[in-house]
Motif scaffolding. Structure first.
Motif, PDB file in Angstrom:
ATOM      1  N   LEU A   4     -58.891  55.991 -47.931  1.00 32.14           N
ATOM      2  CA  LEU A   4     -57.707  56.756 -48.315  1.00 32.14           C
ATOM      3  C   LEU A   4     -56.816  57.038 -47.104  1.00 32.14           C
ATOM      4  N   GLY A   5     -57.421  57.292 -45.948  1.00 25.53           N
ATOM      5  CA  GLY A   5     -56.627  57.488 -44.737  1.00 25.53           C
ATOM      6  C   GLY A   5     -55.833  56.247 -44.384  1.00 25.53           C
ATOM      7  N   LEU A   6     -56.474  55.087 -44.484  1.00 19.86           N
ATOM      8  CA  LEU A   6     -55.784  53.822 -44.229  1.00 19.86           C
ATOM      9  C   LEU A   6     -54.670  53.601 -45.252  1.00 19.86           C
ATOM     10  N   LEU A  25     -53.143  61.455 -48.484  1.00 19.60           N
ATOM     11  CA  LEU A  25     -53.599  61.991 -47.200  1.00 19.60           C
ATOM     12  C   LEU A  25     -54.333  63.326 -47.325  1.00 19.60           C
ATOM     13  N   PRO A  26     -53.842  64.287 -48.137  1.00 24.30           N
ATOM     14  CA  PRO A  26     -54.637  65.507 -48.311  1.00 24.30           C
ATOM     15  C   PRO A  26     -56.028  65.229 -48.891  1.00 24.30           C
ATOM     16  N   GLU A  27     -56.111  64.288 -49.820  1.00 21.74           N
ATOM     17  CA  GLU A  27     -57.411  63.938 -50.392  1.00 21.74           C
ATOM     18  C   GLU A  27     -58.309  63.305 -49.337  1.00 21.74           C
ATOM     19  N   ALA A  28     -57.721  62.492 -48.457  1.00 26.22           N
ATOM     20  CA  ALA A  28     -58.507  61.843 -47.408  1.00 26.22           C
ATOM     21  C   ALA A  28     -59.130  62.863 -46.467  1.00 26.22           C
ATOM     22  N   HIS A  29     -58.408  63.953 -46.184  1.00 26.44           N
ATOM     23  CA  HIS A  29     -58.882  64.952 -45.223  1.00 26.44           C
ATOM     24  C   HIS A  29     -59.539  66.154 -45.886  1.00 26.44           C
ATOM     25  N   HIS A  30     -59.616  66.151 -47.207  1.00 25.10           N
ATOM     26  CA  HIS A  30     -60.107  67.327 -47.929  1.00 25.10           C
ATOM     27  C   HIS A  30     -61.563  67.632 -47.589  1.00 25.10           C
ATOM     28  N   GLU A  31     -62.429  66.637 -47.717  1.00 22.47           N
ATOM     29  CA  GLU A  31     -63.856  66.841 -47.481  1.00 22.47           C
ATOM     30  C   GLU A  31     -64.307  66.287 -46.140  1.00 22.47           C
ATOM     31  N   SER A  46     -61.730  59.983 -37.249  1.00 23.27           N
ATOM     32  CA  SER A  46     -61.693  58.588 -37.688  1.00 23.27           C
ATOM     33  C   SER A  46     -60.727  58.387 -38.846  1.00 23.27           C
ATOM     34  N   THR A  47     -60.592  59.397 -39.717  1.00 21.95           N
ATOM     35  CA  THR A  47     -59.642  59.307 -40.829  1.00 21.95           C
ATOM     36  C   THR A  47     -58.213  59.260 -40.299  1.00 21.95           C
ATOM     37  N   LEU A  48     -57.914  60.110 -39.317  1.00 24.58           N
ATOM     38  CA  LEU A  48     -56.582  60.113 -38.707  1.00 24.58           C
ATOM     39  C   LEU A  48     -56.296  58.777 -38.029  1.00 24.58           C
ATOM     40  N   LEU A  49     -57.293  58.227 -37.351  1.00 26.50           N
ATOM     41  CA  LEU A  49     -57.111  56.936 -36.683  1.00 26.50           C
ATOM     42  C   LEU A  49     -56.829  55.831 -37.701  1.00 26.50           C
ATOM     43  N   CYS A  50     -57.474  55.895 -38.859  1.00 28.28           N
ATOM     44  CA  CYS A  50     -57.215  54.909 -39.914  1.00 28.28           C
ATOM     45  C   CYS A  50     -55.780  55.016 -40.417  1.00 28.28           C
TER      46      CYS A  50
END
Length: 255
Positions: free
Chosen positions: A31-33, A224-230, A235-239
């Motif tokens: 999701l981050g990507l 993006l909120p879903e990617a960082h939620h849990e 690594s998510t930010l880098l993606c």
């Protein structure tokens, strides 16, 4: 070509639905990507092309930018309406269904038609994704590839949410699978429809601006909120950064 490219969205939607049944700890990276890809496509390719194609101004503002803002607001309005629907039906039935982030929470009262309605809205949205792919390919192959990357990336989340929305409100698994398949077929059908007509330049620019606004909303308010939620991991930010940088690379090669 449009239909062939849209098959990628078909496969990614199914992959999202499959993941919804077998959630793993790596979903946040995907999701981050996806968010980065969508952000890159809007800012680096869709909006510049829309401004060039639309060409006209309305009260001193390029028409493409007005439609960009309109697309963002319409996406926000639709999301708010879908979020309010469970509450309205829950109140009518005295069940009280809370709205979850991205429509995927655990409702106290089960209203299957809510899940089917929300999933049907996802199917309609996916069909318009296909139209966007076909319209972008009418501009050029580079533009088509960039838009297809954004659509394919966020269709993973579409597939995930379509399956989840259908099942979380009490629908049987076979209904969820049927809605998932419909959501996967929708972008192919939308892309195929653009083979029947050619969109005039100014109209195409306006549509791409509108679609860009909606896509930016989905990236910023949903993906993006879903990617960082849990998993608020680095690594998510880098993606996300890698996704935007990849689109920059694609746009540069296409030019």
């Amino acid at each position: 070509m449009a239909v062939f490219v849209a098959l990628g969205a078909f496969l990614m939607t199914l992959a999202g639905g499959w993941t919804a049944q077998r959630v793993t700890d790596r979903r946040h990276l995907v999701l981050g990507l996806a968010g980065g890809l969508m952000l890159g496509v809007v800012g680096l390719d869709l909006l510049p092309e829309a401004l060039e194609a639309a060409g006209t101004e309305v009260h001193g503002v390029p028409a493409a930018l007005l439609l960009f803002v309109a697309g963002f607001l319409v996406a926000h309005l639709v999301e708010r309406l879908l979020a309010a629907l469970p509450r309205a039906l829950g109140s009518a039935r005295a069940g009280g269904i809370p709205t979850a982030a991205h429509g995927a929470g655990e409702p106290h009262g089960r209203t299957p038609e809510v899940g089917l309605t929300a999933a049907a809205a996802m199917v309609g949205h996916s069909a318009m994704d296909g139209v966007a792919i076909g319209a972008a390919l009418q501009v050029g192959h580079g533009m088509g590839v960039a838009v297809a990357l954004a659509v394919i990336a966020h269709d993973f989340a579409d597939g995930f949410n379509t399956f989840t929305l259908t099942t979380v409100y009490g629908n049987a698994r076979r209904r969820a699978v049927a809605m998932l398949v419909a959501d996967a077929v929708a972008p192919v059908a939308g892309a195929a429809s653009t083979l029947l007509f050619t969109v005039p330049g100014p109209v195409l620019g306006g549509y791409l601006g509108f679609f860009g606004g909606a896509l930016l909303y989905l990236a910023a308010a949903e993906i993006l909120p879903e990617a960082h939620h849990e998993h608020p991991a680095r690594s998510t930010l880098l993606c996300t950064v890698a996704g935007a940088a990849f689109v920059w690379l694609v746009v540069g090669i296409a030019e």
